[in-house]
Design a protein around this motif. Sequence first.
Motif, short mmCIF file in Angstrom:
data_model
loop_
_atom_site.label_atom_id
_atom_site.label_comp_id
_atom_site.label_asym_id
_atom_site.label_seq_id
_atom_site.Cartn_x
_atom_site.Cartn_y
_atom_site.Cartn_z
N ALA A 1 11.97 -5.72 12.60
CA ALA A 1 11.95 -4.72 11.54
C ALA A 1 12.27 -5.32 10.17
N ASP A 2 13.24 -6.22 10.12
CA ASP A 2 13.68 -6.79 8.85
C ASP A 2 12.71 -7.80 8.26
N LYS A 3 11.99 -8.52 9.13
CA LYS A 3 11.14 -9.61 8.65
C LYS A 3 9.65 -9.30 8.67
N VAL B 1 0.84 -1.19 0.00
CA VAL B 1 0.00 0.00 0.00
C VAL B 1 0.88 1.25 0.00
N GLN B 2 1.96 1.22 0.75
CA GLN B 2 2.92 2.34 0.72
C GLN B 2 3.46 2.53 -0.70
N GLU B 3 3.78 1.41 -1.33
CA GLU B 3 4.32 1.46 -2.69
C GLU B 3 3.32 2.13 -3.64
N LYS B 4 2.06 1.75 -3.52
CA LYS B 4 1.02 2.33 -4.37
C LYS B 4 0.86 3.83 -4.14
N GLU B 5 1.02 4.24 -2.85
CA GLU B 5 0.84 5.64 -2.50
C GLU B 5 2.15 6.43 -2.54
N ALA B 6 3.22 5.78 -3.00
CA ALA B 6 4.53 6.41 -3.13
C ALA B 6 5.04 7.00 -1.81
N LEU B 7 4.81 6.25 -0.70
CA LEU B 7 5.30 6.66 0.61
C LEU B 7 6.66 6.02 0.87
N GLU B 8 7.63 6.80 1.24
CA GLU B 8 8.97 6.27 1.51
C GLU B 8 9.04 5.70 2.92
N ASP B 9 9.64 4.53 3.02
CA ASP B 9 9.82 3.88 4.32
C ASP B 9 10.96 2.88 4.17
N SER B 10 11.40 2.34 5.28
CA SER B 10 12.48 1.33 5.24
C SER B 10 12.49 0.54 6.53
N ALA B 11 13.14 -0.62 6.49
CA ALA B 11 13.29 -1.43 7.69
C ALA B 11 14.13 -0.69 8.73
N ASP B 12 15.09 0.10 8.26
CA ASP B 12 15.93 0.87 9.18
C ASP B 12 15.10 1.91 9.94
N LEU B 13 14.21 2.58 9.22
CA LEU B 13 13.36 3.58 9.86
C LEU B 13 12.43 2.93 10.87
N PHE B 14 11.89 1.77 10.49
CA PHE B 14 11.00 1.03 11.39
C PHE B 14 11.76 0.59 12.63
N TYR B 15 12.97 0.08 12.45
CA TYR B 15 13.81 -0.33 13.58
C TYR B 15 14.03 0.84 14.53
N GLY B 16 14.32 2.00 13.96
CA GLY B 16 14.53 3.18 14.80
C GLY B 16 13.29 3.55 15.59
N ASP B 17 12.11 3.39 14.98
CA ASP B 17 10.86 3.69 15.67
C ASP B 17 10.61 2.71 16.81
N ILE B 18 10.91 1.43 16.58
CA ILE B 18 10.74 0.41 17.62
C ILE B 18 11.61 0.75 18.83
N MET B 19 12.88 1.05 18.56
CA MET B 19 13.82 1.34 19.64
C MET B 19 13.44 2.63 20.37
N LYS B 20 13.13 3.67 19.63
CA LYS B 20 12.76 4.94 20.25
C LYS B 20 11.44 4.80 21.01
N GLY B 21 10.49 4.09 20.41
CA GLY B 21 9.18 3.92 21.04
C GLY B 21 9.26 3.17 22.35
N GLY B 22 10.28 2.32 22.50
CA GLY B 22 10.47 1.56 23.74
C GLY B 22 11.57 2.11 24.60
N ASP B 23 11.93 3.40 24.39
CA ASP B 23 12.96 4.08 25.19
C ASP B 23 14.30 3.34 25.17
N GLU B 24 14.62 2.75 24.01
CA GLU B 24 15.90 2.06 23.80
C GLU B 24 16.10 0.88 24.74
N GLU B 25 15.01 0.36 25.31
CA GLU B 25 15.10 -0.77 26.24
C GLU B 25 14.93 -2.12 25.56
N SER B 26 14.60 -2.12 24.27
CA SER B 26 14.44 -3.39 23.55
C SER B 26 15.78 -4.07 23.35
N ASP B 27 15.77 -5.39 23.22
CA ASP B 27 16.95 -6.12 22.79
C ASP B 27 17.17 -5.75 21.33
#
Length: 585
Positions: free
Chosen positions: A222-224, A188-214
């Motif tokens: 993020a990768d899978k 759906v992102q591809e259809k709407e030409a929205l830029e995203d990446s696994a790296d950006l998602f990984y950063g959101d996971i870590m930041k969203g959990g106050d860097e407490e995630s493994d």
Amino acid sequence: MKKIMAMLLLFSLSLTSAACGNGAKSSIPDGTFEGTGNGRGGEIKVSLTMKDQKVSDIEVLENQESEGLSEAMNILKEEIIATNNLDVDIVSGATLTSVGFRLAVQDAFSKTGADKSLLVKKEKPAPEKREEKYDADVIVIGAGGAGLTAAITAAENGMNVIVLEKMPMAGGNTLISGGEYAAPENWVQEKEALEDSADLFYGDIMKGGDEESDPALARILADKALDGAKWLRDEVGMIFEDYMLFFGGHSVERSLVPKNATGYEMIHKLTEKLKETGSPLHLETKATELIMDENGRVTGVKAEYHGQVIEYTAKKGVIMASGGFGYNKEMRAQYNEEMGEGYLSTNSVGSMGDGLVMAEKIGASLVDMSFIQAYPTCDTQSGALLYVGDVRMEGRSILVNKEGKRFVEELERRDVISKAVLQQTGSVSYMFWDASAMEDSGMDVKHAAEYNGLIARKQLVKADTLEEAAAFFEIDAEELKKTVENYNQYAKDGKDLEFNKRGKLVPFGEGPYYIMVSKPAIHHTMGGIKINTEAQVVSTEGKVIEGLFAAGEVVGDIHGTNRLGSNAIADITVFGRIAGESISK
């Protein structure tokens, strides 16, 4: 004396005659009778067929319950017919639906004119007798999204699998969730030409959990995540809608929405896929103990089924997918005093932490147990997740307090919004949106059952004017008007000067207007069993416990202090598949 006795006898006969003529009938007439009751989503209408003093059939004519919960009505129907008893026990995990269905059946019976005492109750049929021992390659504990995913994956790798579920229905928390799935670079992102990446998602996971995630586990998620979503779509047959939601804490809009925007689509399709593999699903079977051999390897499970103790052996091992402990007030308070008695819960009643207790007993390490998340916009009466509130994730609503003022960014992290809500008058928030937001989001159609139920219970109001909507909840109308005017100016200028709301700002237009009251409820327990990147359970000594794997909310250290919305469905899919693959090696 004879005259007195004769008069008493005559009076008694007259009362009996009146009772038979005007009161309850002395027998139950054959025929079909209709009745109604109110469930979670509104009115349930049934027809009840009586024949030879017995309940011979019950048909649900109309209902607005969600697809997953409506299965509870089938369970109740079978038991009422089998026992000829209208007062059967409710189905765990579907309380409001069960109560509404029973009331509808009882209302229908009242139309017979007979008393319920005339129903000759039958003994409840004994549950099927199970074997005392079952042998398999893999035993999976829990039939939620993670357990079903793990079981299907292992079965497709040639494993003989048995799934155990303590509840009468499969699904767990996944079933009663919105089912949204966070996946970077999705179709759906591809259809709407929205830029995203696994790296950006990984950063959101870590930041969203106050860097407490493994970091290693967060990186895998993020990768899978995208591969997992494609597997659900292409292999399992899960249908996704052609739009996304923007959940708080994410940098971009990346959350895929399942058909009808509920977890039923995922659980229904996974359950059908499990059947295709030929893997048995043992419902109402509660795992109680993990079995280990002399070398410390997990080789099976002890479980209880209606009082019968059963032993399940597992040649390759056991996958723990029993969910979190969000419904267990005592366990919540044990690890975080603030999250105990004072909160309702969005969780399934089965989320009691059983798997954590079993795993800890054999030496598994538990991590992050104090990290417990509240969802900010839940039903004030039941604590249930409110799907209608997803209009917030489309950026088309604002949250205000009793004073008519905004107090937080609407797309902030769940924990931040929840804490902000609790500081407001009455510890509740009021979500405000307009006609165009409702039309574009379609929440009154997609979630008609919930919408109608909220209206009926006066938890949501639809009004032609802002003033009328505010008056319904005794909100300061003048301040609300100022708040809306300010927000509309922010939308015009393209920047929220108060809370820097992310996403596109859309101004409010004409009515009708909607306001929904809500409050925070316990939603997710981030803490749980420690695993490695292969989903193997790790002991308190830092060593792998051979033969034991885990996936889903029972696992800790993936989301840190706070899980971002829609990351759970990605989590259970990604690590469910990893657990199924790892145990098959």
